[in-house]
Design a protein around this motif. Structure first.
Motif, PDB file in Angstrom:
ATOM      1  N   LYS A 278       0.817  -1.209   0.000  1.00  8.33           N
ATOM      2  CA  LYS A 278       0.000   0.000   0.000  1.00  8.33           C
ATOM      3  C   LYS A 278       0.857   1.267   0.000  1.00  8.33           C
ATOM      4  O   LYS A 278       0.413   2.311  -0.484  1.00  8.33           O
ATOM      5  CB  LYS A 278      -0.930   0.002   1.223  1.00  8.33           C
ATOM      6  CG  LYS A 278      -1.938  -1.149   1.247  1.00  8.33           C
ATOM      7  CD  LYS A 278      -2.881  -1.086   0.050  1.00  8.33           C
ATOM      8  CE  LYS A 278      -3.925  -2.196   0.100  1.00  8.33           C
ATOM      9  NZ  LYS A 278      -4.833  -2.159  -1.074  1.00  8.33           N
ATOM     10  N   ALA A 279       2.063   1.183   0.553  1.00  9.72           N
ATOM     11  CA  ALA A 279       2.936   2.357   0.602  1.00  9.72           C
ATOM     12  C   ALA A 279       4.385   1.914   0.642  1.00  9.72           C
ATOM     13  O   ALA A 279       4.724   0.905   1.269  1.00  9.72           O
ATOM     14  CB  ALA A 279       2.614   3.216   1.819  1.00  9.72           C
ATOM     15  N   ILE A 280       5.245   2.686  -0.060  1.00 10.43           N
ATOM     16  CA  ILE A 280       6.664   2.344  -0.181  1.00 10.43           C
ATOM     17  C   ILE A 280       7.488   3.620  -0.074  1.00 10.43           C
ATOM     18  O   ILE A 280       7.268   4.571  -0.833  1.00 10.43           O
ATOM     19  CB  ILE A 280       6.974   1.674  -1.540  1.00 10.43           C
ATOM     20  CG1 ILE A 280       5.992   0.552  -1.843  1.00 10.43           C
ATOM     21  CG2 ILE A 280       8.414   1.177  -1.577  1.00 10.43           C
ATOM     22  CD1 ILE A 280       5.605   0.461  -3.301  1.00 10.43           C
ATOM     23  N   GLY A 281       8.420   3.657   0.842  1.00 11.88           N
ATOM     24  CA  GLY A 281       9.313   4.797   0.944  1.00 11.88           C
ATOM     25  C   GLY A 281      10.470   4.673  -0.030  1.00 11.88           C
ATOM     26  O   GLY A 281      10.942   3.569  -0.324  1.00 11.88           O
ATOM     27  N   VAL A 282      10.918   5.802  -0.570  1.00 11.85           N
ATOM     28  CA  VAL A 282      12.098   5.823  -1.451  1.00 11.85           C
ATOM     29  C   VAL A 282      13.279   6.269  -0.595  1.00 11.85           C
ATOM     30  O   VAL A 282      13.324   7.406  -0.115  1.00 11.85           O
ATOM     31  CB  VAL A 282      11.893   6.777  -2.639  1.00 11.85           C
ATOM     32  CG1 VAL A 282      13.115   6.751  -3.547  1.00 11.85           C
ATOM     33  CG2 VAL A 282      10.647   6.385  -3.422  1.00 11.85           C
ATOM     34  N   CYS A 283      14.223   5.366  -0.400  1.00 11.02           N
ATOM     35  CA  CYS A 283      15.330   5.554   0.540  1.00 11.02           C
ATOM     36  C   CYS A 283      16.626   5.795  -0.226  1.00 11.02           C
ATOM     37  O   CYS A 283      16.804   5.324  -1.358  1.00 11.02           O
ATOM     38  CB  CYS A 283      15.444   4.315   1.414  1.00 11.02           C
ATOM     39  SG  CYS A 283      16.847   4.310   2.558  1.00 11.02           S
ATOM     40  N   HIS A 284      17.558   6.504   0.409  1.00 13.29           N
ATOM     41  CA  HIS A 284      18.848   6.764  -0.238  1.00 13.29           C
ATOM     42  C   HIS A 284      19.622   5.466  -0.483  1.00 13.29           C
ATOM     43  O   HIS A 284      20.455   5.403  -1.388  1.00 13.29           O
ATOM     44  CB  HIS A 284      19.687   7.723   0.606  1.00 13.29           C
ATOM     45  CG  HIS A 284      20.504   8.666  -0.212  1.00 13.29           C
ATOM     46  ND1 HIS A 284      20.358  10.026  -0.181  1.00 13.29           N
ATOM     47  CD2 HIS A 284      21.475   8.433  -1.131  1.00 13.29           C
ATOM     48  CE1 HIS A 284      21.203  10.595  -1.014  1.00 13.29           C
ATOM     49  NE2 HIS A 284      21.884   9.649  -1.611  1.00 13.29           N
ATOM     50  N   SER A 285      19.342   4.434   0.301  1.00 12.08           N
ATOM     51  CA  SER A 285      20.014   3.149   0.060  1.00 12.08           C
ATOM     52  C   SER A 285      19.646   2.595  -1.311  1.00 12.08           C
ATOM     53  O   SER A 285      20.477   1.956  -1.974  1.00 12.08           O
ATOM     54  CB  SER A 285      19.631   2.142   1.146  1.00 12.08           C
ATOM     55  OG  SER A 285      20.050   2.590   2.412  1.00 12.08           O
ATOM     56  N   ASP A 286      18.413   2.817  -1.755  1.00 10.99           N
ATOM     57  CA  ASP A 286      18.033   2.411  -3.109  1.00 10.99           C
ATOM     58  C   ASP A 286      18.876   3.144  -4.145  1.00 10.99           C
ATOM     59  O   ASP A 286      19.294   2.567  -5.154  1.00 10.99           O
ATOM     60  CB  ASP A 286      16.547   2.712  -3.360  1.00 10.99           C
ATOM     61  CG  ASP A 286      15.622   1.978  -2.411  1.00 10.99           C
ATOM     62  OD1 ASP A 286      15.752   0.747  -2.294  1.00 10.99           O
ATOM     63  OD2 ASP A 286      14.769   2.637  -1.794  1.00 10.99           O
ATOM     64  N   VAL A 287      19.129   4.425  -3.881  1.00  6.14           N
ATOM     65  CA  VAL A 287      19.900   5.240  -4.819  1.00  6.14           C
ATOM     66  C   VAL A 287      21.324   4.712  -4.964  1.00  6.14           C
ATOM     67  O   VAL A 287      21.896   4.714  -6.059  1.00  6.14           O
ATOM     68  CB  VAL A 287      19.924   6.719  -4.351  1.00  6.14           C
ATOM     69  CG1 VAL A 287      20.788   7.571  -5.282  1.00  6.14           C
ATOM     70  CG2 VAL A 287      18.514   7.272  -4.292  1.00  6.14           C
ATOM     71  N   HIS A 288      21.913   4.241  -3.863  1.00  4.48           N
ATOM     72  CA  HIS A 288      23.287   3.730  -3.914  1.00  4.48           C
ATOM     73  C   HIS A 288      23.423   2.581  -4.913  1.00  4.48           C
ATOM     74  O   HIS A 288      24.476   2.405  -5.534  1.00  4.48           O
ATOM     75  CB  HIS A 288      23.732   3.258  -2.531  1.00  4.48           C
ATOM     76  CG  HIS A 288      23.947   4.367  -1.550  1.00  4.48           C
ATOM     77  ND1 HIS A 288      24.601   5.532  -1.863  1.00  4.48           N
ATOM     78  CD2 HIS A 288      23.607   4.482  -0.240  1.00  4.48           C
ATOM     79  CE1 HIS A 288      24.650   6.318  -0.821  1.00  4.48           C
ATOM     80  NE2 HIS A 288      24.051   5.711   0.189  1.00  4.48           N
ATOM     81  N   PHE A 289      22.382   1.779  -5.061  1.00  2.98           N
ATOM     82  CA  PHE A 289      22.406   0.675  -6.014  1.00  2.98           C
ATOM     83  C   PHE A 289      22.006   1.148  -7.406  1.00  2.98           C
ATOM     84  O   PHE A 289      22.552   0.689  -8.404  1.00  2.98           O
ATOM     85  CB  PHE A 289      21.493  -0.458  -5.538  1.00  2.98           C
ATOM     86  CG  PHE A 289      22.023  -1.186  -4.340  1.00  2.98           C
ATOM     87  CD1 PHE A 289      22.791  -2.333  -4.487  1.00  2.98           C
ATOM     88  CD2 PHE A 289      21.774  -0.718  -3.055  1.00  2.98           C
ATOM     89  CE1 PHE A 289      23.296  -3.011  -3.388  1.00  2.98           C
ATOM     90  CE2 PHE A 289      22.271  -1.382  -1.936  1.00  2.98           C
ATOM     91  CZ  PHE A 289      23.038  -2.525  -2.105  1.00  2.98           C
ATOM     92  N   TRP A 290      21.067   2.065  -7.473  1.00  2.00           N
ATOM     93  CA  TRP A 290      20.628   2.583  -8.767  1.00  2.00           C
ATOM     94  C   TRP A 290      21.739   3.364  -9.470  1.00  2.00           C
ATOM     95  O   TRP A 290      21.899   3.267 -10.693  1.00  2.00           O
ATOM     96  CB  TRP A 290      19.399   3.469  -8.568  1.00  2.00           C
ATOM     97  CG  TRP A 290      18.910   4.125  -9.824  1.00  2.00           C
ATOM     98  CD1 TRP A 290      18.413   3.506 -10.940  1.00  2.00           C
ATOM     99  CD2 TRP A 290      18.868   5.528 -10.102  1.00  2.00           C
ATOM    100  NE1 TRP A 290      18.061   4.438 -11.889  1.00  2.00           N
ATOM    101  CE2 TRP A 290      18.325   5.684 -11.402  1.00  2.00           C
ATOM    102  CE3 TRP A 290      19.215   6.666  -9.371  1.00  2.00           C
ATOM    103  CZ2 TRP A 290      18.149   6.935 -11.989  1.00  2.00           C
ATOM    104  CZ3 TRP A 290      19.033   7.913  -9.947  1.00  2.00           C
ATOM    105  CH2 TRP A 290      18.510   8.042 -11.244  1.00  2.00           C
ATOM    106  N   ASP A 291      22.536   4.116  -8.706  1.00  2.00           N
ATOM    107  CA  ASP A 291      23.579   4.917  -9.356  1.00  2.00           C
ATOM    108  C   ASP A 291      24.879   4.153  -9.564  1.00  2.00           C
ATOM    109  O   ASP A 291      25.859   4.703 -10.078  1.00  2.00           O
ATOM    110  CB  ASP A 291      23.831   6.225  -8.594  1.00  2.00           C
ATOM    111  CG  ASP A 291      24.556   6.032  -7.264  1.00  2.00           C
ATOM    112  OD1 ASP A 291      24.915   4.885  -6.933  1.00  2.00           O
ATOM    113  OD2 ASP A 291      24.762   7.036  -6.561  1.00  2.00           O
ATOM    114  N   GLY A 292      24.913   2.863  -9.187  1.00  2.00           N
ATOM    115  CA  GLY A 292      26.076   2.026  -9.446  1.00  2.00           C
ATOM    116  C   GLY A 292      27.130   2.047  -8.372  1.00  2.00           C
ATOM    117  O   GLY A 292      28.182   1.388  -8.516  1.00  2.00           O
TER     118      GLY A 292
END
Length: 366
Positions: free
Chosen positions: A33-47
């Motif tokens: 129902k709800a999902i936070g966007v965390c900086h840890s996700d960014v660390h993997f997305w940006d390589g």
């Protein structure tokens, strides 16, 4: 189900139809129902950190249990739940000595399907990687039951999801990892979602002085709403000297919430003798921290890490919800924007660009 799939670093996530398997033994299917966007996700997305591609990122989520597999005892269909990336087995040395948050780092295979089993996530014949035991940028997750905590059904989902990573990481590091004492002094470096939660936790713990440190004046202003008594912008003053001056010699506790060599060392140097620096941010592999060795002997300063706030999440989450209901945990103020699945790439770019107005962006699903 629909999910935001990462196929290459820094490329826009594609909204695709992903096949999710049926629950096997000890597995639970959850409708998010709800999902936070965390900086840890960014660390993997940006390589900065490696990821198995294609993969569905996301790890801060709340939803409703749809189905359970055999042997599941922790939750049942209809339960409202918060997920966490640090599941526990309940039988290893770390679990039995009260350090459940470390279990998933040494017992990874217990919480995933084996290579010989049908994958939990796939697109056609292509296996899709499950990120941090969860893969929450999706309409559903299929997870081990020990990644979930049942919660009160009157808890708003967009606030509940924040507890599963950013809040437990910040508040838990204050309560459990550092064990901040009433009347003590605290410095928090980095005032994103985790840093704001740490500031909030320090205020709840009764710290007498809480110094927020960040390059963004907007974030520093927000930090005062979470309990910061003082703010320091390192682009304008020497942050270490400023903190020492404010506290007449340094803080009892410091928290590094950025994930960089410079800020980790800064956290150590802000301490008074016998102070404790807790590194919460994700420092890239291969990066080492340098501190004066002799100081460890003559000042008894300490530096430590903390994973997911050293949590005992099935105890912690209900308590944090109670603190929210009492008006002490400021989850409402953490949410800077509500978006759909298609907005996740932009949300991660906002975090990568370090926009000062961004605390936590939350994906809200019907």
């Amino acid at each position: 189900m629909k999910a935001a799939v990462m196929r290459a670093p820094k490329a826009p996530l594609s909204i695709e139809d992903v096949t999710i398997s049926k629950p096997g033994p000890r597995e639970v299917l959850v409708r998010l129902k709800a999902i936070g966007v965390c900086h840890s996700d960014v660390h993997f997305w940006d390589g900065a950190f490696p990821a198995e591609l294609p993969v569905i990122l996301g790890h801060e989520s709340a939803g409703v249990v749809e189905q359970v597999g055999s042997m599941v005892t922790a939750v049942k269909p209809g339960d409202h739940v918060i997920s966490i990336l640090s599941p526990f087995c309940g039988t290893c040395e770390y679990c039995l000595t009260g350090h459940m948050s470390v279990c998933h780092t040494v017992n990874r295979e217990l919480f995933q399907r084996s290579v010989t089993e049908h994958p939990r996530l796939s697109i056609g014949k292509e296996k899709v990687g499950q990120f941090l035991n969860l893969s929450s940028f999706a309409e559903q997750i299929l997870v081990h039951e020990n990644t979930l905590c049942a919660i009160d059904k009157d808890m708003p989902m967009d606030r509940a999801c924040l507890i599963g990573c950013g809040v437990i990481t910040g508040v838990g590091s204050v309560f459990h990892s550092a064990q901040v004492e009433p009347g003590s002094t605290v410095a928090v470096i980095g005032c994103g979602g985790v840093g704001l939660a740490a500031i909030n936790g320090a205020a709840i713990a009764g710290a007498s002085r809480i110094i927020a440190v960040d390059l963004s004046d907007q974030k520093l202003q927000l930090a005062t709403r979470f309990g910061a008594t003082d703010v320091v912008n390192p682009s304008k003053v020497n942050a270490i000297e400023a903190v020492k001056e404010l506290t007449k010699g340094g803080v009892h506790y410091s928290f590094e919430c950025v994930g960089a060599k410079q800020t980790a060392e800064m956290a150590y140097h802000m301490l008074r003798p016998r102070g404790v620096a807790t590194v919460i941010g994700m420092i890239q592999p291969g990066v080492n921290i340098e501190i004066p060795g002799i100081e460890l002997l003559v000042t008894e300063k300490r530096i430590q890490g903390a994973v997911m706030g050293s949590n005992r999440f099935r105890v912690d989450f209900p308590r944090l919800i109670d603190l929210y209901k009492q008006g002490k945990l400021h989850l409402d103020d953490l949410i800077s924007d509500r978006i759909g699945l298609e907005g996740i790439t932009g949300a991660m770019q906002n975090l990568l660009d370090n926009k000062g107005s961004v605390a936590r962006q939350v994906v809200v699903l019907n």
